[in-house]
Design an enzyme around this catalytic site. Sequence first.
Site, short mmCIF file in Angstrom:
data_model
loop_
_atom_site.label_atom_id
_atom_site.label_comp_id
_atom_site.label_asym_id
_atom_site.label_seq_id
_atom_site.Cartn_x
_atom_site.Cartn_y
_atom_site.Cartn_z
N HIS A 86 0.82 -1.21 0.00
CA HIS A 86 0.00 0.00 0.00
C HIS A 86 0.86 1.26 0.00
CE1 HIS A 86 -3.35 -2.60 0.87
NE2 HIS A 86 -2.83 -3.00 2.00
N HIS A 113 2.34 8.95 0.82
CA HIS A 113 1.25 8.86 -0.16
C HIS A 113 1.67 9.68 -1.36
CE1 HIS A 113 -1.51 7.05 2.82
NE2 HIS A 113 -0.83 7.78 3.68
N THR A 220 -6.42 4.88 5.81
CA THR A 220 -6.54 3.57 5.16
C THR A 220 -7.37 2.66 6.06
OG1 THR A 220 -4.53 2.78 6.27
CG2 THR A 220 -4.26 3.73 4.07
#
Length: 347
Positions: A86, A113, A220
């Site tokens: 992720h 991110h 998340t």
Amino acid sequence: MMLLTLIFLQGFSHVLAANHGSHWTYAGPHGKEHWSDSYPDCSRQAQSPIDIQTKSVQHDPALPPVEPQGYQSPGDGAFTLLNNGHTVQMSLPQTMFLRGLPQTYVAVQLHFHWGSRGHAGGSEHLVNGESFPAELHVVHYNADSYANITEAKRQADGLAVLGIFIEVGDVANPAYDNILNQLKNIQYAGQKVSIPPFNVRELLPRQLGRYFRYNGSLTTPPCFESVLWTVFHQRVQISASQLERLQGGLYSTKAENSSPVPLADNYRAPQLLHERLVFSSFPVGPSAYSAGEIVAIVFGTLFVCLSIFLTFYFVVKRARAKRIREQKDVVFKSSSSRAASGDSHRP
Ligand SMILES: *[C@@H]1O[C@H](CO)[C@@H](O)[C@H](O)[C@H]1NC(C)=O
Ligand SMILES: *[C@@H]1O[C@H](CO)[C@@H](O)[C@H](O)[C@H]1NC(C)=O
């Protein structure tokens, strides 16, 4: 038979809902819009990230600067850098913690991110609708009240996360190379590498006194609403080639997978604020305008002034020309009337 199938399906969906290890992604059938099917907290009313609207932010002069402790020399133990499918995540030692928050929050990990090459966006938080190419999150848990992050992450006052906007500047940022130079060693999900400890303070902006503060969630799954957010006003800069390494360096799939999926665009869309307030440690005055907006306003004002000036100039000029013409007319008429009385040629 149909009844049995129904019972089976129902049981199966319950198992999925109870299983917090349920598969999730950013796009596709397990993407953002479907997170709440398996993780109900993702559809609650105090979610993160948010779009920080500076005109609605409340200045709280009592908010002190955030003081990272132990960030500069985080011990001798190696950091572990992990591609978890992720994001890229780096473990942090318990000797790192934060002062300047309601309680003592001890560091656990940091991660990023980002977007994808050639596309705008990548940060999770926005400011007045503006996104940034990437965002760093440094995750801490409340060590005054809880034994570890596993226990803390479900509690309202369990976590504190620092959010740092990353933008592109002219020069490479050497602190970020400590991480970015290692991505080639952890290209696939599940891979990890040990790296020598370095000064983590240098990943943060210089100015830590100016920030936005609000109550939110993990961005998340399982989206627990346990995070006291600090989003810094000052941004950090990395070079364009450093950003490209982050955007294009990793896969969200395992090495043995024959159809690798790039790990990119791992950011969640902004969530509604609902009843929440966002505070700022500094007065967010008219300087809330971005550099682009300021340029637009300056040029817009100049253009309007110039237009008014030119209009005025031409109106005056025409009026003067008209007056002169009229005066000439008068002179001409009086001379021609003189001419009419006898003399046949013009003066
Ligand atoms: C976290 O703390 C709880 C409660 O003290 C304990 O049961 C659990 O084993 C701890 N978990 C980890 C990962 O240390
Ligand atoms: C966060 O929530 C707690 C508990 O409701 C409240 O006391 C605190 O003032 C809130 N903080 C912010 C920044 O909104």
